[in-house]
Design a protein around this motif. Structure first.
Motif, PDB file in Angstrom:
ATOM      1  N   VAL A 112       0.825  -1.208   0.000  1.00 29.34           N
ATOM      2  CA  VAL A 112       0.000   0.000   0.000  1.00 29.34           C
ATOM      3  C   VAL A 112       0.862   1.262   0.000  1.00 29.34           C
ATOM      4  O   VAL A 112       0.375   2.345  -0.320  1.00 29.34           O
ATOM      5  CB  VAL A 112      -0.997   0.041   1.182  1.00 29.34           C
ATOM      6  N   ASP A 113       2.155   1.109   0.349  1.00 28.87           N
ATOM      7  CA  ASP A 113       3.062   2.254   0.325  1.00 28.87           C
ATOM      8  C   ASP A 113       4.498   1.749   0.399  1.00 28.87           C
ATOM      9  O   ASP A 113       4.736   0.568   0.675  1.00 28.87           O
ATOM     10  CB  ASP A 113       2.777   3.217   1.490  1.00 28.87           C
ATOM     11  N   LYS A 114       5.438   2.678   0.154  1.00 23.22           N
ATOM     12  CA  LYS A 114       6.856   2.324   0.123  1.00 23.22           C
ATOM     13  C   LYS A 114       7.669   3.574   0.441  1.00 23.22           C
ATOM     14  O   LYS A 114       7.273   4.683   0.075  1.00 23.22           O
ATOM     15  CB  LYS A 114       7.197   1.805  -1.285  1.00 23.22           C
ATOM     16  N   LEU A 115       8.791   3.386   1.120  1.00 24.77           N
ATOM     17  CA  LEU A 115       9.709   4.488   1.393  1.00 24.77           C
ATOM     18  C   LEU A 115      11.126   3.976   1.200  1.00 24.77           C
ATOM     19  O   LEU A 115      11.499   2.947   1.753  1.00 24.77           O
ATOM     20  CB  LEU A 115       9.536   5.001   2.837  1.00 24.77           C
ATOM     21  N   VAL A 116      11.914   4.700   0.406  1.00 25.48           N
ATOM     22  CA  VAL A 116      13.317   4.352   0.208  1.00 25.48           C
ATOM     23  C   VAL A 116      14.149   5.414   0.915  1.00 25.48           C
ATOM     24  O   VAL A 116      13.971   6.611   0.695  1.00 25.48           O
ATOM     25  CB  VAL A 116      13.686   4.302  -1.296  1.00 25.48           C
ATOM     26  N   GLY A 117      15.056   4.959   1.781  1.00 24.49           N
ATOM     27  CA  GLY A 117      15.934   5.873   2.500  1.00 24.49           C
ATOM     28  C   GLY A 117      15.580   5.983   3.973  1.00 24.49           C
ATOM     29  O   GLY A 117      14.490   5.614   4.397  1.00 24.49           O
ATOM     30  N   ALA A 118      16.543   6.484   4.744  1.00 28.38           N
ATOM     31  CA  ALA A 118      16.388   6.598   6.199  1.00 28.38           C
ATOM     32  C   ALA A 118      15.857   7.982   6.568  1.00 28.38           C
ATOM     33  O   ALA A 118      16.567   8.809   7.127  1.00 28.38           O
ATOM     34  CB  ALA A 118      17.728   6.327   6.879  1.00 28.38           C
ATOM     35  N   ASN A 119      14.608   8.221   6.238  1.00 23.33           N
ATOM     36  CA  ASN A 119      13.980   9.515   6.474  1.00 23.33           C
ATOM     37  C   ASN A 119      12.953   9.367   7.600  1.00 23.33           C
ATOM     38  O   ASN A 119      11.825   8.943   7.371  1.00 23.33           O
ATOM     39  CB  ASN A 119      13.329   9.988   5.163  1.00 23.33           C
ATOM     40  N   LYS A 120      13.362   9.716   8.828  1.00 28.40           N
ATOM     41  CA  LYS A 120      12.491   9.514   9.992  1.00 28.40           C
ATOM     42  C   LYS A 120      11.156  10.246   9.887  1.00 28.40           C
ATOM     43  O   LYS A 120      10.107   9.630  10.102  1.00 28.40           O
ATOM     44  CB  LYS A 120      13.219   9.937  11.277  1.00 28.40           C
ATOM     45  N   PRO A 121      11.138  11.560   9.555  1.00 29.97           N
ATOM     46  CA  PRO A 121       9.840  12.239   9.469  1.00 29.97           C
ATOM     47  C   PRO A 121       8.916  11.632   8.415  1.00 29.97           C
ATOM     48  O   PRO A 121       7.711  11.519   8.623  1.00 29.97           O
ATOM     49  CB  PRO A 121      10.212  13.687   9.093  1.00 29.97           C
ATOM     50  N   GLU A 122       9.476  11.219   7.293  1.00 32.52           N
ATOM     51  CA  GLU A 122       8.659  10.633   6.221  1.00 32.52           C
ATOM     52  C   GLU A 122       8.134   9.257   6.635  1.00 32.52           C
ATOM     53  O   GLU A 122       6.990   8.910   6.337  1.00 32.52           O
ATOM     54  CB  GLU A 122       9.481  10.538   4.929  1.00 32.52           C
ATOM     55  N   LEU A 123       8.949   8.491   7.343  1.00 32.89           N
ATOM     56  CA  LEU A 123       8.516   7.176   7.822  1.00 32.89           C
ATOM     57  C   LEU A 123       7.356   7.352   8.804  1.00 32.89           C
ATOM     58  O   LEU A 123       6.342   6.663   8.707  1.00 32.89           O
ATOM     59  CB  LEU A 123       9.684   6.434   8.487  1.00 32.89           C
ATOM     60  N   GLN A 124       7.477   8.317   9.708  1.00 32.28           N
ATOM     61  CA  GLN A 124       6.410   8.596  10.666  1.00 32.28           C
ATOM     62  C   GLN A 124       5.135   9.025   9.938  1.00 32.28           C
ATOM     63  O   GLN A 124       4.043   8.564  10.249  1.00 32.28           O
ATOM     64  CB  GLN A 124       6.848   9.705  11.636  1.00 32.28           C
ATOM     65  N   LYS A 125       5.297   9.882   8.931  1.00 27.49           N
ATOM     66  CA  LYS A 125       4.155  10.379   8.151  1.00 27.49           C
ATOM     67  C   LYS A 125       3.432   9.228   7.442  1.00 27.49           C
ATOM     68  O   LYS A 125       2.205   9.164   7.436  1.00 27.49           O
ATOM     69  CB  LYS A 125       4.684  11.405   7.128  1.00 27.49           C
ATOM     70  N   LYS A 126       4.210   8.311   6.873  1.00 27.31           N
ATOM     71  CA  LYS A 126       3.609   7.180   6.149  1.00 27.31           C
ATOM     72  C   LYS A 126       2.912   6.215   7.117  1.00 27.31           C
ATOM     73  O   LYS A 126       1.883   5.658   6.780  1.00 27.31           O
ATOM     74  CB  LYS A 126       4.663   6.469   5.302  1.00 27.31           C
TER      75      LYS A 126
END
Length: 133
Positions: A112-126
């Motif tokens: 349903v979603d994907k994140l590439v990279g160690a981005n803490k704020p973006e991971l929290q947002k997702k």
């Protein structure tokens, strides 16, 4: 943000290093069988799976690992998995991992979603976004 690219298979992997990656409620996936078992468990329990494809030698993976473990304790309604791309090379390739860390959000076994990279704020947002699904 920070990400690493796969090393050659001849590079050594020190599985003792998983200790810093697997804490809290993070489950280490070492076989495809375990992966399938965890996905079935999550589906049965109505949980969304957050799978972290990473490597012990990857700086950004090491940097985000404690945060990922914290998140696993903060969100018990999610299932947090860790897949070492060096230990499960073929499996990781089937997920088209181009860089580490790569996070997949799965609901009923479907991405349903994907994140590439160690981005803490973006991971929290997702995470917030998938919890609203």
């Amino acid at each position: 943000m920070g990400q690493c690219f796969p090393r050659s298979q001849s590079d050594e992997v020190d599985s003792d290093q998983h200790v810093e990656f697997v804490a809290g409620n993070v489950k280490l996936v070492t076989t495809e069988e375990t992966w399938n078992q965890k996905l079935s468990e999550a589906k049965k329990d109505g949980k969304i799976v957050l799978a972290n494809f990473s490597a012990t030698w990857c700086g950004p993976c090491r940097m985000i690992a404690p945060f990922y473990c914290e998140l696993s304790q903060k969100y018990p309604s999610l299932m947090f998995l860790l897949v070492d791309v060096d230990e499960l090379t073929e499996f990781s390739t089937s997920w088209d991992i181009k860089a580490t860390p790569t996070f997949f959000f799965l609901k009923n076994g479907q991405q349903v979603d994907k994140l590439v990279g160690a981005n803490k704020p973006e991971l929290q947002k997702k995470i917030d976004a998938v919890l609203a699904l």
